[in-house]
Design an enzyme around this catalytic site. Structure first.
Site, mmCIF file in Angstrom:
data_model
loop_
_atom_site.group_PDB
_atom_site.id
_atom_site.type_symbol
_atom_site.label_atom_id
_atom_site.label_comp_id
_atom_site.label_asym_id
_atom_site.label_seq_id
_atom_site.Cartn_x
_atom_site.Cartn_y
_atom_site.Cartn_z
ATOM 1 N N ARG A 274 -12.167 -7.844 55.122
ATOM 2 C CA ARG A 274 -14.092 -7.472 55.803
ATOM 3 C C ARG A 274 -13.469 -8.083 57.999
ATOM 4 O O ARG A 274 -14.340 -7.976 58.076
ATOM 5 C CB ARG A 274 -14.699 -7.893 55.452
ATOM 6 C CG ARG A 274 -15.008 -7.606 54.143
ATOM 7 C CD ARG A 274 -15.807 -5.837 53.635
ATOM 8 N NE ARG A 274 -14.866 -5.486 53.751
ATOM 9 C CZ ARG A 274 -14.692 -3.963 54.194
ATOM 10 N NH1 ARG A 274 -15.102 -3.169 54.468
ATOM 11 N NH2 ARG A 274 -13.162 -3.764 53.366
ATOM 12 N N ASP B 205 -18.995 10.914 49.896
ATOM 13 C CA ASP B 205 -17.784 9.607 50.703
ATOM 14 C C ASP B 205 -18.125 8.090 48.935
ATOM 15 O O ASP B 205 -18.822 7.836 47.897
ATOM 16 C CB ASP B 205 -19.028 8.577 51.487
ATOM 17 C CG ASP B 205 -18.026 7.625 52.051
ATOM 18 O OD1 ASP B 205 -17.168 6.980 51.975
ATOM 19 O OD2 ASP B 205 -18.445 7.350 53.346
ATOM 20 N N GLU B 206 -17.453 7.586 48.829
ATOM 21 C CA GLU B 206 -16.913 6.292 48.772
ATOM 22 C C GLU B 206 -16.874 6.758 46.398
ATOM 23 O O GLU B 206 -17.787 6.621 46.228
ATOM 24 C CB GLU B 206 -18.397 5.381 48.116
ATOM 25 C CG GLU B 206 -19.163 4.577 50.020
ATOM 26 C CD GLU B 206 -17.293 3.809 50.020
ATOM 27 O OE1 GLU B 206 -16.825 3.344 49.797
ATOM 28 O OE2 GLU B 206 -17.736 3.045 51.590
ATOM 29 N N LYS C 23 -12.648 6.319 58.278
ATOM 30 C CA LYS C 23 -12.928 7.211 57.261
ATOM 31 C C LYS C 23 -14.560 7.890 57.647
ATOM 32 O O LYS C 23 -14.709 9.243 57.921
ATOM 33 C CB LYS C 23 -13.422 7.012 55.835
ATOM 34 C CG LYS C 23 -14.267 6.211 55.601
ATOM 35 C CD LYS C 23 -14.521 5.779 54.301
ATOM 36 C CE LYS C 23 -15.534 4.866 53.694
ATOM 37 N NZ LYS C 23 -16.863 5.279 53.833
ATOM 38 N N THR C 24 -15.417 7.643 58.183
ATOM 39 C CA THR C 24 -16.965 7.739 59.026
ATOM 40 C C THR C 24 -16.514 8.715 60.062
ATOM 41 O O THR C 24 -16.904 9.990 60.267
ATOM 42 C CB THR C 24 -17.663 6.883 59.766
ATOM 43 O OG1 THR C 24 -17.910 5.709 58.501
ATOM 44 C CG2 THR C 24 -18.968 7.284 59.530
#
Length: 768
Positions: free
Chosen positions: A603, A219-220, A32-33
């Site tokens: 993660r 974002d988020e 996404k970044t």
């Protein structure tokens, strides 16, 4: 740039849809970044949008910094014209320009949690409220919730008139806000709520920022609360060019106000929006992703999506069931050593994730013993250390003389014969005359309740402060800190101390000076004291994670969001810990815990361990929890049960040795309460039950036949799971029974005395 070659199909669609409303559902590790940075580059280079008109909001300084650096590499110095920052930083920037319209001065102080507690304690004392009925943390939590929900003190008072306790909170809320304004200070919740208030009360100011930020990206978005939602809605209301990015499966902050409905209902707010799903994962191996998908699909409140990867399946999820929390810590430590040796990994490629910070202690002890370097994220932060807060309080007061909280902190630090009683006399005079506290100190000789000695001590203090205040505009921040240390004698007192801790405090103060020098040498144009204090106040714990430092990282799963590691240990995977006890009785909480588990699993890039313990010490008591339901939700084909490391760990009970030799997983059941090993045979959720070992059958028969009589424990009866009584240690449960010649060595978990190793022939044990 040929974005079609740089991005996958869904990423390209998300990056090139600029006008109107866009909802990007970005799964974990889906890039996404990358999408956001290329989207910004596309807006500038292909759509010729002025960077001045773009606002990009993230949730952490670390994410904002990373995005800005990546954008800068693509578009160069034009990135400096954009606002890429957190919600709080964005609002501070607006308020520094506009807050005078709300009756504050532009050099306002930002209060942290320590400052807030000090101020609320003043309010409690002033209103004569019993702090046993209402703790400062409870009060601040309720005030914070009210601010996040945009509820004013007056509204809070009206809605809680019939509730005695909440009525007191309303009074405190009102006085707390009054004192904040008198101190020209804002707390963290104010930063956003005051910006919303500013816009609502000043349509011309709102219009200016709506015209400035014609294109908004958030974002988020799944982690936004009500006040953040309203802020974004106000800014986007004119042009409605809004792009929100998030993942409802990673909404893990509802406990602090995040509203998952914001992302789930985005299409209701903007019916014409385009929805783009990013489901291609570029982080994890296939088995890890499949495990995550199988866990999260059990949530009802979510948008449909399934992560996929082109990577190989990789190793199965490794499940380890220890007999105690100490054994669990030993396993993790020895496994790290083993993997470093066998796979040539570095320490910084490992992380240990737990549900609460309290779980770190056991791992720290084992890591220290084995000389494994580690770093804890979420412990006492640098800027929370006493000596650092003391010097920052001096800086805050020099910057804002109305800041009475900082003034009260420094007035007798280092000690200068101005005790609490003296301060209270001045404070009472300030309250009676409505004169600011510092002004009263400057005129101390006119306060009749003070002695000549009091006045002398106060005058020496104000002389120092007046000199430091006059120096502020002539000196850099680092030089000003050094002047504070010299003129107040702060370091001198530490050097003369016999406390060995004070030597490390001096080193910390030196580090603060270094931080100020770094700030002065940084890229920020504003090098003022106010700018330095603002930067320090907005530092978050995760901002200090240094990926280059070769240490194992220990942190909560919440802190790990947005990070990735080759090897992840998710520990304490037990019902009652992860998920927590409250979640087991509330479906909404259970769904959030499941999302947290999903975040933890995703993660991991290559290897994932999930560990639990049959017994552990919690708040000084020995408890026994079932293995987490979330492990049971991972199909047997994706996981494997592992034993202790080569020759290294203690013998485990027959229960723990029920590894996944086939069929259902160990402890694949749900027990909604804290329980003892007797409950291992229950299966309340109708999952496939496991076969019973002979020892377990004996235990069940003993339970069924028991009438409460006590009989001396015999060698034949000494089996894992037996409930016993010891004349001195009380009630306990046998963990393991190991033959030792003609005797039997018993490891027993006592309810109130912890784990003991006893010989059957000697110990006064009775069977229950």
């Amino acid at each position: 740039m040929d974005l079609r070659k740089l991005l996958n199909k869904e990423q390209y669609e998300a990056a090139t849809t600029v006008d109107g409303q866009v909802l990007i559902l970005a799964g974990a590790g889906s890039g996404k970044t990358r999408v956001l940075t290329y989207r910004i580059a596309y807006m500038l280079d292909e759509k010729y949008i002025n960077p001045y008109n773009i606002l990009a909001i993230t949730f952490t300084n670390k994410a904002a910094g990373e995005m800005k650096e990546r954008v800068k590499k693509l578009i160069g110095e034009r990135a400096d014209s954009m606002w890429i920052s957190t919600f709080h930083s964005t609002c501070v920037r607006i308020l520094r320009r506009e807050i005078d319209k709300l009756g504050y001065k532009k050099d306002f102080t930002i209060y942290d949690s320590y400052d807030q507690k000090a101020l609320i304690k003043q309010c409690i004392k002033e209103l004569n409220i019993n702090d046993k009925d209402l703790t400062d943390m409870e009060i601040l939590s309720k005030i914070s919730k009210a601010k996040d929900d945009l509820i004013t003190p007056a509204q809070y008072k009206r809605s809680n008139e019939s509730n005695f306790k909440l009525n007191k909170v309303a009074d405190l809320y009102l006085l707390y806000q009054k004192k904040l304004k008198e101190n020209n200070a804002l707390d963290f919740d104010d930063l956003i709520s005051k910006t919303v208030e500013l816009f609502l009360k000043n349509p011309d100011v709102l219009d200016f920022y709506q015209n400035k930020f014609k294109y908004i990206m958030v974002d988020e978005y799944q982690d936004t609360n009500k006040v953040q939602y309203e802020l974004v809605k106000l800014l986007a209301n004119k042009y409605k060019n809004i792009c929100v990015v998030g993942d409802d499966d990673q909404c893990i902050y509802q406990w602090r106000g995040a509203d998952i409905r914001n992302i789930l209902d985005f299409e209701k707010d903007y019916p014409a929006c385009k929805v783009v799903k990013l489901e291609q994962n570029y982080r994890s191996k296939g088995n890890i992703l499949d495990a995550a998908n199988n866990v999260i699909k059990n949530n009802a409140e979510r948008k449909s999506k399934v992560l996929r990867t082109e990577a190989e399946g990789g190793e199965k999820i490794k499940i380890y069931r220890s007999y105690s929390d100490s054994d669990e810590c030993d396993f993790v430590a020895s496994k790290i050593e083993e993997l470093i040796k066998e796979k040539s990994l570095k320490y910084n490629e490992f992380t240990v994730l737990y549900r609460t910070n309290a779980q770190s202690r056991g791992f720290e002890e084992k890591f220290i013993k084995r000389a494994i370097p580690y770093k804890i994220i979420g412990g006492l932060k640098f800027y929370d250390r006493k000596e650092i807060k003391d010097i920052l309080a001096y800086l805050k007061f020099i910057n804002n003389n109305a800041d009475t909280v900082s003034l009260r902190r420094i007035i007798n630090v280092p000690k200068r014969s101005i005790g609490d009683a003296t301060v209270e006399k001045v404070a009472q005079f300030s309250l009676d005359t409505d004169i600011p506290l510092y002004d009263c100190l400057l005129e101390a000789e006119s306060i009749s309740t003070l002695t000549a000695r009091n006045v002398s001590s106060i005058t020496k203090f104000t002389d120092i402060m007046e000199e430091l205040i006059s120096m502020e505009r002539q000196l850099s921040v680092s030089m000003l800190i050094e002047e504070i240390l010299e003129k107040t004698g702060y370091v001198k007192e530490l050097k003369n101390s016999k406390d060995p801790e004070d030597e490390s405090r001096i080193e910390n103060i030196k580090e603060l000076v270094s931080a100020a020098v770094d700030f002065e040498n940084g890229t920020e144009e504003d090098k003022s004291l106010s700018a330095f204090l603002e930067k320090v106040s907005l530092v978050q714990d995760v901002d200090n994670i240094d990926g280059e430092q070769d240490v194992v990282t220990l942190m909560t799963v919440h802190s790990a969001k947005g990070l990735e590691f080759p090897v992840v240990f998710m520990v304490g995977m037990e019902n009652g810990i992860f998920p927590g006890q409250a979640s087991l009785n509330n479906e909404k909480d259970m769904e959030e815990s499941r999302r947290l588990c999903y975040v933890g699993i995703t993660r991991a890039k290559d290897i994932l361990y999930m560990t639990s313990a049959e017994i552990r010490r919690v708040f000084g008591k020995t408890v026994s929890y079932a293995q987490s339901d979330f492990i049971a939700e991972i199909p047997a084909t994706l996981k494997e049960y592992v034993s202790g490391n080569k020759g290294g760990l203690s013998t485990r009970s027959s229960f723990a040795n029920k590894s996944a030799s086939g069929g259902s997983s160990y402890n694949s059941y749900s027990n909604k309460n804290s329980y003892n090993p007797h409950s291992l045979m229950s299966d309340t959720n109708h999952r496939p039950t496991m076969s019973y070992s002979e020892a377990e059958k004996q235990l069940m028969n003993a339970m069924n036949n028991s009438k409460g009589e006590k009989t001396a424990l015999t060698k034949d009866e000494a089996a894992a799971g037996r409930k016993i009584s010891h004349a001195k240690f009380g009630i306990g449960t046998i963990i393991s029974a190991v033959p030792q010649g003609d005797d039997v060595k018993l490891t027993i978990a006592f309810d109130s005395q912890g784990i003991k190793n006893l010989l059957l022939s000697i110990a006064p044990l009775e069977l229950l």
